[in-house]
Design a protein around this motif. Structure first.
Motif, PDB file in Angstrom:
ATOM      1  N   LEU A 158       0.801  -1.215  -0.119  1.00  0.00           N
ATOM      2  CA  LEU A 158       0.009  -0.028   0.091  1.00  0.00           C
ATOM      3  C   LEU A 158       0.868   1.254  -0.064  1.00  0.00           C
ATOM      4  O   LEU A 158       0.670   2.305  -0.762  1.00  0.00           O
ATOM      5  CB  LEU A 158      -0.621  -0.116   1.175  1.00  0.00           C
ATOM      6  CG  LEU A 158      -2.161  -1.067   1.252  1.00  0.00           C
ATOM      7  CD1 LEU A 158      -2.842  -1.070   2.621  1.00  0.00           C
ATOM      8  CD2 LEU A 158      -2.945  -0.822   0.245  1.00  0.00           C
ATOM      9  N   VAL A 159       1.923   1.265   0.863  1.00  0.00           N
ATOM     10  CA  VAL A 159       2.801   2.267   0.910  1.00  0.00           C
ATOM     11  C   VAL A 159       3.601   2.863  -0.696  1.00  0.00           C
ATOM     12  O   VAL A 159       3.285   3.794  -1.114  1.00  0.00           O
ATOM     13  CB  VAL A 159       4.111   2.328   1.732  1.00  0.00           C
ATOM     14  CG1 VAL A 159       5.001   3.272   1.785  1.00  0.00           C
ATOM     15  CG2 VAL A 159       3.440   2.101   3.281  1.00  0.00           C
ATOM     16  N   SER A 161       2.462   1.741  -3.371  1.00  0.00           N
ATOM     17  CA  SER A 161       1.546   2.048  -4.474  1.00  0.00           C
ATOM     18  C   SER A 161       0.586   3.251  -4.165  1.00  0.00           C
ATOM     19  O   SER A 161      -0.492   3.528  -4.814  1.00  0.00           O
ATOM     20  CB  SER A 161       0.555   0.747  -4.784  1.00  0.00           C
ATOM     21  OG  SER A 161      -0.172   0.498  -3.697  1.00  0.00           O
ATOM     22  N   LYS A 162       0.880   3.868  -3.095  1.00  0.00           N
ATOM     23  CA  LYS A 162       0.168   5.223  -2.710  1.00  0.00           C
ATOM     24  C   LYS A 162      -0.138   6.024  -3.880  1.00  0.00           C
ATOM     25  O   LYS A 162       0.784   6.522  -4.394  1.00  0.00           O
ATOM     26  CB  LYS A 162       0.887   5.755  -1.372  1.00  0.00           C
ATOM     27  CG  LYS A 162      -0.132   7.045  -1.018  1.00  0.00           C
ATOM     28  CD  LYS A 162       0.660   7.555   0.186  1.00  0.00           C
ATOM     29  CE  LYS A 162      -0.044   8.731   0.924  1.00  0.00           C
ATOM     30  NZ  LYS A 162       0.349   9.377   1.927  1.00  0.00           N
ATOM     31  N   GLY A 163      -1.336   6.626  -4.102  1.00  0.00           N
ATOM     32  CA  GLY A 163      -1.629   7.684  -5.210  1.00  0.00           C
ATOM     33  C   GLY A 163      -1.362   7.057  -6.582  1.00  0.00           C
ATOM     34  O   GLY A 163      -1.780   7.872  -7.440  1.00  0.00           O
ATOM     35  N   LYS A 164      -1.303   5.799  -6.889  1.00  0.00           N
ATOM     36  CA  LYS A 164      -1.552   5.286  -8.203  1.00  0.00           C
ATOM     37  C   LYS A 164      -2.525   4.254  -8.431  1.00  0.00           C
ATOM     38  O   LYS A 164      -3.073   3.756  -7.053  1.00  0.00           O
ATOM     39  CB  LYS A 164      -0.074   4.274  -8.280  1.00  0.00           C
ATOM     40  CG  LYS A 164       1.169   5.061  -7.807  1.00  0.00           C
ATOM     41  CD  LYS A 164       1.431   6.439  -9.136  1.00  0.00           C
ATOM     42  CE  LYS A 164       2.687   6.944  -8.509  1.00  0.00           C
ATOM     43  NZ  LYS A 164       2.906   8.139  -9.622  1.00  0.00           N
ATOM     44  N   LYS A 268      -5.425  -3.349  -4.087  1.00  0.00           N
ATOM     45  CA  LYS A 268      -5.247  -2.336  -2.711  1.00  0.00           C
ATOM     46  C   LYS A 268      -6.366  -3.034  -1.783  1.00  0.00           C
ATOM     47  O   LYS A 268      -6.119  -2.797  -0.479  1.00  0.00           O
ATOM     48  CB  LYS A 268      -5.547  -1.083  -3.144  1.00  0.00           C
ATOM     49  CG  LYS A 268      -4.429  -0.445  -3.627  1.00  0.00           C
ATOM     50  CD  LYS A 268      -4.606   1.138  -3.653  1.00  0.00           C
ATOM     51  CE  LYS A 268      -3.068   1.858  -4.629  1.00  0.00           C
ATOM     52  NZ  LYS A 268      -3.406   3.293  -4.498  1.00  0.00           N
TER      53      LYS A 268
END
Length: 302
Positions: A158-159, A161-164, A268
């Motif tokens: 999650l970290v 892939s944040k914002g993706k 996610k």
């Protein structure tokens, strides 16, 4: 003398876990691809804790899982053993980067925060004189270690892939196709390079498989605990705080695996559920012990 040796072994393991954490972080931050000293340090941590537990086992005559101090040491041994096996097979250094801090903080907490009386070698209390002690508690610790690592991998996923816009379709447990597959909607506009995509695939799949290992162990551990409870207290289930949170933990990860196996959730969403599971595991294992209530509080922090 035995206590002094045990404390020294714990201190050695703590220092090695600190060095291993710094080494892993340095490797990742500066992209250093050299011989993995971190893995060798982790082997040293595992060996030191194994010797400590063996000394305690020989001294007491029972497997050292009778209180929180012993279980924390055994949990760290399980985490490092799983880390060694996984990194050796996959070569993924990120596993060490997330497990070495857990090992360090767990050992630090057991050494600095727990009462000194709990660290002493004591005869086993009557309530715990059962062959079920080793089976039930050891399986639960193994399951916790697998679930903790799997959840940490999900958090890391999650970290990164944040914002993706990431939607990864993973393979089912037991499928011969080990690699996950990128869904068609993940394209060049997502801002990910092929290396980043490969890393996310690896984290997603490894998290899935590690949780897939921990969940059946958790199930077996709960069943073993219920059988032991029936022989000791005359009831398979008493809605004790520990039992209740163990059930909540089981339901969280059952929902995660159900979503992954049926492919109703990908990417996610299941990773968020696994991240919640990380908190739930620690509440079940550690948080409930601070309540000092229930049948499981005896021998812990009552």
């Amino acid at each position: 003398m035995n206590i002094e040796i045990q404390n020294n072994l714990i201190n050695i393991a703590f220092v090695m876990s600190l060095i291993a954490m710094l080494f892993y972080l340095t490797q990742i931050i500066f992209d250093i691809d050299k011989k993995n000293i971190g893995l060798l340090l982790t082997i040293g941590i595992n060996f030191s804790l194994g010797i400590m537990l063996t000394i305690r086992w020989i001294k007491t005559g029972y497997f050292p899982l009778s209180n929180l101090y012993e279980s924390l040491v055994f949990l760290t041994w399980c985490i490092t053993a799983l880390h060694i096996t996984t990194e050796y097979k996959t070569g993924n250094r990120l596993i060490g980067a997330i497990t070495s801090p857990v090992a360090m903080f767990t050992l630090g907490f057991s050494s600095l925060s727990l009462p000194s009386d709990m660290k002493k070698v004591m005869p086993l209390v009557p309530a715990l004189k059962s062959n079920w002690l080793m089976m039930h508690v050891s399986i639960m610790m193994l399951s916790y270690s697998a679930l903790i690592i799997g959840s940490l991998l999900a958090i890391l996923f999650l970290v990164l892939s944040k914002g993706k816009d990431v939607n990864i379709q993973g393979s089912s447990i037991g499928n011969d196709n080990y690699n996950t597959k990128i869904m068609p909607d993940l394209n060049h506009n997502s801002g990910f390079s092929s290396n980043n995509l490969s890393l996310l695939e690896s984290l997603d799949n490894l998290s899935y498989r590690t949780i897939g290992l921990g969940f059946p162990l958790l199930t077996i551990g709960i069943i073993a605990g219920a059988v032991w409870a029936n022989s000791a207290w005359g009831s398979y289930w008493s809605w004790d705080p520990k039992e209740t949170w163990a059930l909540i933990t089981w339901l969280i990860f059952a929902a995660y695996l159900h979503a992954r196996i049926t492919k109703s959730w990908q990417g996610k969403k299941p990773a968020i559920l696994a991240s919640i599971g990380f908190i739930i595991v620690w509440i079940c294992y550690l948080g409930v012990n601070f309540l000092g209530q229930g049948l499981h509080s005896y021998g812990w922090l009552a």
